[in-house]
Design an enzyme around this catalytic site. Structure first.
Site, PDB file in Angstrom:
ATOM      1  N   ASP A 226       1.004  -1.033   0.234  1.00 32.56           N
ATOM      2  CA  ASP A 226       0.104  -0.615  -0.109  1.00 32.56           C
ATOM      3  C   ASP A 226       1.215   1.803  -0.370  1.00 32.56           C
ATOM      4  O   ASP A 226       2.124   0.951  -0.199  1.00 32.56           O
ATOM      5  CB  ASP A 226      -0.822   0.149   1.537  1.00 32.56           C
ATOM      6  CG  ASP A 226      -2.134   1.069   1.480  1.00 32.56           C
ATOM      7  OD1 ASP A 226      -2.634   1.633   0.510  1.00 32.56           O
ATOM      8  OD2 ASP A 226      -1.552   2.036   2.259  1.00 32.56           O
TER       9      ASP A 226
ATOM     10  N   ASP B  13      -0.032   5.342   0.516  1.00 33.52           N
ATOM     11  CA  ASP B  13      -0.509   6.277   1.969  1.00 33.52           C
ATOM     12  C   ASP B  13      -0.566   5.746   3.461  1.00 33.52           C
ATOM     13  O   ASP B  13      -1.644   4.168   3.151  1.00 33.52           O
ATOM     14  CB  ASP B  13      -1.852   6.955   1.577  1.00 33.52           C
ATOM     15  CG  ASP B  13      -2.676   7.121  -0.416  1.00 33.52           C
ATOM     16  OD1 ASP B  13      -0.923   8.145  -0.443  1.00 33.52           O
ATOM     17  OD2 ASP B  13      -2.913   6.512  -0.971  1.00 33.52           O
TER      18      ASP B  13
END
Ligand code: BG6
Ligand code: MG
Length: 227
Positions: free
Chosen positions: A13, A15
């Site tokens: 991932d 953010d």
């Protein structure tokens, strides 16, 4: 479940895992929620983490009991407004916003010849990775615009392994969001949750923050759990 020695790839991932940008997303959504008259809470903020742009707007409207108040066109305009505000916040983004330890961790993975792919829901992720100077470490990226379903659906993590020609079971996924951990688990990859373990209780392995994320610590945690 595989042993650490059988792991061949890492699915990231972006953010809140690599970049300190989840606070910027939250700021821009908070601003829009205020404008829409929806009360912002920490719980709402956690629900939005990892979730794509339109799905996030729909969650905010539902949270405020306003899910039937706007047309699709109006919703698209609000989502664009949020993104414009988010992009303004990215103006000054640079290497200093890489979360603690993550640059070294990613370089270490590359040095050990692990394959690395990006599993971010954000259409802005190529821009963010470029600004952070980390784009060259990623062998592949999933384009979130090509997905049928966003997180918590497993599709993005299934694809993130597939684009590396790996099985999800040979991969470790890293997430700061509950929706993301659910997505990793659904794909069959090993899930690492980074952040509040109460929020990320579904993860196979938990770390309180990014500075704890190292190959040694992941191996130790996997050995403890006897994957
Ligand atoms: C995720 C963020 O990575 O991307 C969410 O955690 C964000 O907060 C989502 O809403 C979609 O991002 P974008 O940049 O395409 O609006
Ligand atoms: Mg995230």
């Amino acid at each position: 479940m595989v042993k650490f020695a059988q792991v061949k790839g890492f699915l990231f991932d972006l953010d809140g895992v690599i970049a300190n940008t989840s606070v910027y997303h939250a700021k821009a959504w908070h601003q829009l929620a205020d404008e829409l008259g929806v009360t912002w809470t920490e719980d709402l903020g956690n629900q939005l983490k990892g979730v794509g742009r339109m799905d996030s707007l729909n969650l905010i409207l539902k949270y405020g009991g306003k899910e039937n108040d706007y047309t699709e066109d109006e919703k698209i305009k609000y989502a664009e407004e949020k993104n414009d505000n988010y992009l303004k916040l990215l103006d000054t983004l640079d290497k200093s916003e890489i979360l603690p330890g993550m640059e070294d961790f990613i370089k270490d993975l590359a040095a050990h010849h692990y394959l690395i792919s990006l599993a971010s829901s954000s259409k802005n992720s190529p821009l963010v990775l470029e600004k952070l100077g980390l784009a060259q470490y990623f062998d592949e990226k999933v384009d979130p615009a090509t997905l049928k379903h966003g997180k918590p659906d497993p599709e993005i993590y299934t694809r993130a392994a597939e684009v590396l020609n790996l099985k999800p079971e040979e991969c470790i996924g890293l997430e700061d969001a509950s929706a993301g951990v659910t997505s990793i688990n659904g794909s069959g990859a090993i899930s690492v949750g980074i952040g509040d373990p109460k929020v990320l209780h579904e993860a196979d392995i938990n770390f309180n923050d990014t500075s704890e994320v190292t190959l040694d610590n992941i191996k130790k945690e996997m050995d403890k759990k006897k994957f």
